[in-house]
Design a protein around this motif. Sequence first.
Motif, mmCIF file in Angstrom:
data_model
loop_
_atom_site.group_PDB
_atom_site.id
_atom_site.type_symbol
_atom_site.label_atom_id
_atom_site.label_comp_id
_atom_site.label_asym_id
_atom_site.label_seq_id
_atom_site.Cartn_x
_atom_site.Cartn_y
_atom_site.Cartn_z
ATOM 1 N N HIS A 299 0.910 -0.938 0.056
ATOM 2 C CA HIS A 299 -0.350 0.024 -0.162
ATOM 3 C C HIS A 299 0.310 1.466 -0.207
ATOM 4 C CE1 HIS A 299 -3.164 2.420 -0.221
ATOM 5 N NE2 HIS A 299 -3.425 2.897 0.994
ATOM 6 N N PRO A 300 1.680 1.599 0.706
ATOM 7 C CA PRO A 300 2.943 2.344 0.877
ATOM 8 C C PRO A 300 3.104 3.449 -0.956
ATOM 9 C CG PRO A 300 3.237 1.393 2.827
ATOM 10 C CD PRO A 300 2.456 0.016 2.086
ATOM 11 N N ALA A 301 3.089 2.170 -1.279
ATOM 12 C CA ALA A 301 4.137 2.622 -2.625
ATOM 13 C C ALA A 301 2.711 2.384 -3.754
ATOM 14 C CB ALA A 301 4.727 0.857 -3.411
ATOM 15 N N ASP A 302 2.141 1.970 -3.743
ATOM 16 C CA ASP A 302 0.668 2.278 -4.405
ATOM 17 C C ASP A 302 0.400 3.745 -3.967
ATOM 18 O OD1 ASP A 302 -1.038 1.470 -6.055
ATOM 19 O OD2 ASP A 302 -3.211 2.099 -3.837
ATOM 20 N N ASN A 303 0.112 4.266 -2.400
ATOM 21 C CA ASN A 303 0.327 5.719 -2.656
ATOM 22 C C ASN A 303 1.090 6.787 -3.667
ATOM 23 O OD1 ASN A 303 -2.170 6.338 -1.170
ATOM 24 N ND2 ASN A 303 -1.057 5.746 0.320
ATOM 25 N N LEU A 304 1.910 5.663 -3.760
ATOM 26 C CA LEU A 304 3.318 6.901 -4.012
ATOM 27 C C LEU A 304 3.618 7.160 -5.675
ATOM 28 C CD1 LEU A 304 6.649 5.333 -2.290
ATOM 29 C CD2 LEU A 304 5.506 8.429 -2.441
ATOM 30 N N VAL A 305 2.811 5.494 -5.969
ATOM 31 C CA VAL A 305 2.401 5.427 -7.872
ATOM 32 C C VAL A 305 1.457 6.169 -7.936
ATOM 33 C CG1 VAL A 305 1.860 4.196 -9.307
ATOM 34 C CG2 VAL A 305 3.362 3.342 -8.314
ATOM 35 N N SER A 306 0.020 6.693 -7.033
ATOM 36 C CA SER A 306 -0.920 7.241 -7.500
ATOM 37 C C SER A 306 -0.370 9.061 -7.418
ATOM 38 C CB SER A 306 -2.085 7.549 -6.282
ATOM 39 O OG SER A 306 -2.329 5.696 -6.896
ATOM 40 N N PHE A 307 0.690 9.546 -6.671
ATOM 41 C CA PHE A 307 1.035 10.801 -6.642
ATOM 42 C C PHE A 307 1.046 11.100 -7.652
ATOM 43 C CE2 PHE A 307 3.715 14.414 -4.806
ATOM 44 C CZ PHE A 307 2.527 15.028 -4.362
ATOM 45 N N LEU A 308 2.933 10.317 -7.788
ATOM 46 C CA LEU A 308 3.890 11.184 -8.726
ATOM 47 C C LEU A 308 3.003 11.152 -9.840
ATOM 48 C CD1 LEU A 308 7.069 8.741 -7.441
ATOM 49 C CD2 LEU A 308 6.521 10.756 -7.503
ATOM 50 N N ASN A 309 2.125 10.177 -10.717
ATOM 51 C CA ASN A 309 1.363 9.658 -11.781
ATOM 52 C C ASN A 309 0.570 11.162 -11.939
ATOM 53 O OD1 ASN A 309 2.935 7.601 -13.487
ATOM 54 N ND2 ASN A 309 2.252 6.326 -12.018
ATOM 55 N N ASN A 310 0.318 11.664 -11.081
ATOM 56 C CA ASN A 310 -0.730 12.779 -11.110
ATOM 57 C C ASN A 310 -0.612 14.299 -10.992
ATOM 58 O OD1 ASN A 310 -3.676 14.133 -10.688
ATOM 59 N ND2 ASN A 310 -2.716 14.833 -8.653
ATOM 60 N N ALA A 311 0.700 14.306 -10.237
ATOM 61 C CA ALA A 311 1.172 15.572 -10.236
ATOM 62 C C ALA A 311 3.134 15.813 -11.256
ATOM 63 C CB ALA A 311 1.793 15.954 -8.653
ATOM 64 N N LYS A 312 2.442 16.516 -12.047
ATOM 65 C CA LYS A 312 3.448 16.696 -13.080
ATOM 66 C C LYS A 312 4.851 16.956 -12.892
ATOM 67 C CE LYS A 312 5.192 18.847 -17.307
ATOM 68 N NZ LYS A 312 4.113 20.158 -18.215
ATOM 69 N N GLY A 313 6.040 16.486 -12.425
ATOM 70 C CA GLY A 313 7.202 16.768 -12.122
ATOM 71 C C GLY A 313 7.175 16.610 -10.341
ATOM 72 N N ALA A 314 6.891 15.581 -9.930
ATOM 73 C CA ALA A 314 6.715 15.845 -8.565
ATOM 74 C C ALA A 314 7.704 14.568 -8.378
ATOM 75 C CB ALA A 314 5.216 14.893 -8.370
ATOM 76 N N THR A 315 8.002 14.189 -6.911
ATOM 77 C CA THR A 315 9.507 13.222 -6.997
ATOM 78 C C THR A 315 8.463 12.515 -5.677
ATOM 79 O OG1 THR A 315 10.239 14.865 -5.118
ATOM 80 C CG2 THR A 315 10.552 14.730 -7.840
ATOM 81 N N VAL A 316 9.882 11.168 -5.268
ATOM 82 C CA VAL A 316 8.771 10.709 -3.886
ATOM 83 C C VAL A 316 8.879 11.513 -2.625
ATOM 84 C CG1 VAL A 316 10.277 8.669 -2.749
ATOM 85 C CG2 VAL A 316 9.923 8.490 -5.678
#
Length: 379
Positions: A299-316
């Motif tokens: 689940h933690p990585a799933d939250n990261l995937v959703s955040f990164l693919n939604n925000a342009k130029g976002a990082t971990v």
Amino acid sequence: MDSPKHSLIPSFLYSSSSSPRSLLLDQVLNSNSNAAFASSNLEKSPSPSPAKTTTMVSRKNFLIASPTEPGKGIEMYSPAFYAACTVGGILSCGLTHMTVTPLDLVKCNMQIDPAKYKSISSGFGILLKEQGVKGFFRGWVPTLLGYSAQGACKFGFYEFFKKYYSDLAGPEYTAKYKTLIYLAGSASAEVIADIALCPFEAVKVRVQTQPGFARGMSDGFPKFVKSEGYGGLYKGLGPLWGRQIPYTMMKFASFETIVEMIYKYAIPNPKHECSKGLQLGVSFAGGYVAGVFCAIVSHPADNLVSFLNNAKGATVGDAVKKIGLLGLFTRGLPLRIVMIGTLTGAQWGLYDAFKVFVGLPTTGGVAPAPAIVAAEAKA
């Protein structure tokens, strides 16, 4: 009343050509004493009707097709076997993920905008009010295509790597360290599967979490490439591996272990004596329990995937700062447990149903005895 086959032939001789029992039977019947016995009985028995009996007698083997098995002739670990597993993976992953698109849509929006999508029920209500019923299936095309590609690689390569690593380890160490074989095989398969999934996942998340970005795959893919380039499609590959590799390792290793325990402790009869319906029920139950564990570890990585693919130029680092460490583990978790548990159970049920349909055994079961494993390896 028993059929003529059952009245003349002991039930333990019924076996598919690829089973360990048939291999052991083959060795026994090749001995001189049993060869003479078989010859004597064949001379005394009347000629059976070729239309009703399937019996193969040769100098090298003596196999009797089971009347309860489809006998469609797919040899274990042959190219046809891996092709069947690949098709089964396409059906099990592609169809199930597409079916739970509404749940996935709410989950992604809860991860991206928790202030607006505060709960599962309110999330469905907001989507229904803003986008109507059709909005629940936004992004279904990249979901279907992406997870079909992933399923093909996940299940097909898992069966390949499981056999490959088992051969490297040898029968004794395979029986002793079978869980490590499951973990290594599933991890290797998922590395390949995620490369196939990643571009579709990137488009899916953008379509689902940014209303007005695109209607689906056909217009969303070129818009995404124009905005972030082809490299942007793989921006989330690292987090995707971080989510999917632990998920898949847990999915396959826990499933194999749970199914083995069910047959060993909960069902009085051996697996080969159980009906196909019962075996498929065990596959679904084992898959559902495995799916709960999968959801928690990934689940933690799933939250990261959703955040990164939604925000342009976002990082971990941006994701961790905004969501928080606790949020990575808990945001959207109850819904994901329900979704992944149901999803994984359905996937194993569909996968094994397809294997049964083409004449293959279901996945998992009681671990074979060392003598049978050794005999199978020598054959």
